[in-house]
Design a protein around this motif. Structure first.
Motif, short mmCIF file in Angstrom:
data_model
loop_
_atom_site.label_atom_id
_atom_site.label_comp_id
_atom_site.label_asym_id
_atom_site.label_seq_id
_atom_site.Cartn_x
_atom_site.Cartn_y
_atom_site.Cartn_z
N ASP A 289 26.45 52.98 -45.61
CA ASP A 289 26.37 53.63 -46.91
C ASP A 289 26.63 55.13 -46.80
O ASP A 289 27.17 55.76 -47.71
N ARG A 290 26.24 55.69 -45.69
CA ARG A 290 26.44 57.13 -45.48
C ARG A 290 27.93 57.48 -45.43
O ARG A 290 28.32 58.60 -45.74
N LEU A 291 28.74 56.53 -45.02
CA LEU A 291 30.17 56.76 -44.97
C LEU A 291 30.77 56.88 -46.37
O LEU A 291 31.89 57.38 -46.54
N ILE A 292 30.03 56.44 -47.37
CA ILE A 292 30.44 56.60 -48.76
C ILE A 292 29.80 57.85 -49.36
O ILE A 292 30.43 58.61 -50.09
N VAL A 293 28.55 58.06 -49.01
CA VAL A 293 27.80 59.18 -49.58
C VAL A 293 28.33 60.54 -49.08
O VAL A 293 28.51 61.47 -49.87
N ILE A 294 28.58 60.65 -47.79
CA ILE A 294 28.97 61.94 -47.21
C ILE A 294 30.26 62.50 -47.83
O ILE A 294 30.30 63.69 -48.17
N PRO A 295 31.33 61.71 -48.02
CA PRO A 295 32.52 62.27 -48.67
C PRO A 295 32.24 62.83 -50.06
O PRO A 295 32.81 63.86 -50.45
N GLY A 296 31.35 62.18 -50.81
CA GLY A 296 30.99 62.71 -52.12
C GLY A 296 30.32 64.07 -52.02
O GLY A 296 30.58 64.97 -52.82
N ILE A 297 29.44 64.22 -51.02
CA ILE A 297 28.79 65.51 -50.79
C ILE A 297 29.82 66.55 -50.38
O ILE A 297 29.77 67.71 -50.82
N MET A 298 30.78 66.15 -49.55
CA MET A 298 31.82 67.08 -49.10
C MET A 298 32.65 67.60 -50.27
O MET A 298 33.01 68.79 -50.30
N VAL A 299 32.92 66.75 -51.24
CA VAL A 299 33.67 67.19 -52.42
C VAL A 299 32.90 68.27 -53.17
O VAL A 299 33.47 69.29 -53.59
N SER A 300 31.60 68.07 -53.31
CA SER A 300 30.76 69.06 -54.00
C SER A 300 30.74 70.38 -53.24
O SER A 300 30.90 71.46 -53.84
N VAL A 301 30.56 70.32 -51.93
CA VAL A 301 30.51 71.54 -51.13
C VAL A 301 31.86 72.27 -51.16
O VAL A 301 31.92 73.50 -51.27
N LEU A 302 32.95 71.52 -51.11
CA LEU A 302 34.28 72.13 -51.20
C LEU A 302 34.49 72.84 -52.52
O LEU A 302 35.08 73.93 -52.57
N ALA A 303 33.99 72.24 -53.59
CA ALA A 303 34.09 72.88 -54.91
C ALA A 303 33.30 74.18 -54.91
O ALA A 303 33.76 75.20 -55.47
N GLY A 304 32.14 74.18 -54.28
CA GLY A 304 31.35 75.40 -54.18
C GLY A 304 32.06 76.47 -53.38
O GLY A 304 32.05 77.66 -53.76
N ILE A 305 32.70 76.08 -52.28
CA ILE A 305 33.45 77.04 -51.47
C ILE A 305 34.58 77.66 -52.28
O ILE A 305 34.79 78.88 -52.25
N ALA A 306 35.31 76.82 -53.01
CA ALA A 306 36.43 77.31 -53.82
C ALA A 306 35.94 78.33 -54.85
O ALA A 306 36.56 79.39 -55.05
N LEU A 307 34.84 78.02 -55.50
CA LEU A 307 34.28 78.92 -56.51
C LEU A 307 33.88 80.25 -55.87
O LEU A 307 34.13 81.33 -56.44
N VAL B 32 21.82 70.24 -55.17
CA VAL B 32 21.53 69.63 -56.47
C VAL B 32 22.57 68.57 -56.84
O VAL B 32 22.21 67.42 -57.15
N LEU B 33 23.83 68.93 -56.82
CA LEU B 33 24.87 67.94 -57.17
C LEU B 33 24.90 66.78 -56.18
O LEU B 33 25.02 65.62 -56.60
N PRO B 34 24.78 67.03 -54.87
CA PRO B 34 24.72 65.89 -53.94
C PRO B 34 23.55 64.96 -54.20
O PRO B 34 23.71 63.73 -54.10
N ILE B 35 22.37 65.49 -54.52
CA ILE B 35 21.23 64.59 -54.75
C ILE B 35 21.43 63.82 -56.05
O ILE B 35 21.01 62.66 -56.17
N LEU B 36 22.09 64.41 -57.04
CA LEU B 36 22.40 63.68 -58.26
C LEU B 36 23.38 62.53 -57.96
O LEU B 36 23.27 61.44 -58.52
N TRP B 37 24.34 62.78 -57.09
CA TRP B 37 25.29 61.77 -56.66
C TRP B 37 24.56 60.63 -55.94
O TRP B 37 24.80 59.45 -56.19
N ILE B 38 23.62 61.00 -55.07
CA ILE B 38 22.85 59.99 -54.34
C ILE B 38 21.99 59.17 -55.29
O ILE B 38 21.91 57.93 -55.19
N LYS B 39 21.32 59.83 -56.23
CA LYS B 39 20.47 59.12 -57.18
C LYS B 39 21.30 58.22 -58.10
O LYS B 39 20.85 57.14 -58.48
N TRP B 40 22.50 58.66 -58.43
CA TRP B 40 23.39 57.83 -59.25
C TRP B 40 23.69 56.52 -58.53
O TRP B 40 23.60 55.44 -59.11
N GLY B 41 24.02 56.61 -57.24
CA GLY B 41 24.31 55.40 -56.47
C GLY B 41 23.08 54.55 -56.24
O GLY B 41 23.15 53.31 -56.24
N GLU B 42 21.93 55.21 -56.09
CA GLU B 42 20.68 54.49 -55.88
C GLU B 42 20.33 53.65 -57.12
O GLU B 42 19.95 52.48 -57.00
#
Length: 201
Positions: A84-102, A59-69
């Motif tokens: 563009d994927r080189l910009i998008v993927i790090p943003g997704i990684m941040v979201s997944v890392l936050a989920g792991i931490a939680l 959900v958060l990654p797709i919101l990030w993608i739609k924001w950039g779109e």
């Protein structure tokens, strides 16, 4: 910037292939597999954690993608341009890392945590590959989901591999990927997910 990879050519208008690509996009597979694993891990409490995993991995990654779109940073939610994927993927990684931490802090079921760790491992590998080649996420994510499902529910889950073939066909027909890219995505996505999930569960 050119909207296509040099070897892929002009995008093709194929309604059936486009519908397959849109309906069976990675986000939808992630939302399903997080709930499936959550149910197996701890029934209704596990589903709650599956929802958390789905929020941070889909959900958060797709919101990030739609924001950039919307701001014109990349063409659409499928991110055709490799650069563009080189910009998008790090943003997704941040979201997944936050989920792991939680999940670690609040002691999520082991299988759900193993699933999202497998996602993170895949993102790291695919980020490195994307620096030089446009590997397919559209086949990688479902292959990973099917691999994990087969590990917890049995080999019958492998029947869903048929859908991966259909998705790969759609990506090639639309000229979003080459055959090599969709095959590599499926093999790498399934292999990484199966290995990391087995190791961490």
């Amino acid at each position: 910037m050119n909207s296509t990879e040099p070897h892929l050519g002009t995008p093709v208008d194929h309604p059936i292939a486009r519908q397959i690509t849109d309906v069976l996009e990675p986000k939808n597979w992630l939302l399903v597999i997080t709930l499936v694993v959550g149910w197996h891990a701890d029934r209704f409490a596990g589903i709650a954690w599956g929802l958390v995993a789905g929020i941070f991995s889909a959900v958060l990654p797709i919101l990030w993608i739609k924001w950039g779109e919307k701001r014109g940073h990349w063409g659409d939610r499928h991110i055709r341009r490799r650069q563009d994927r080189l910009i998008v993927i790090p943003g997704i990684m941040v979201s997944v890392l936050a989920g792991i931490a939680l999940m670690v802090v609040f002691d999520a079921p082991r299988e759900v945590l193993a699933l999202i760790l497998a996602m993170m491992a895949s993102l790291i590998v695919f980020m490195a590959v994307t620096a030089v080649w446009k590997i397919s996420f559209h086949t990688a994510v479902p292959a990973g989901a099917v691999a994990v499902a087969s590990l917890i529910y049995g080999p019958w889950a492998l029947l869903f591999c048929a859908l991966i073939v259909v998705i790969g066909w759609s990506r090639v027909v639309l000229k979003d990927h080459t055959l090599a890219q969709v095959v590599a995505g499926a093999v790498a996505g399934g292999g990484i997910a199966a290995y990391v999930f087995s190791l961490m569960r």
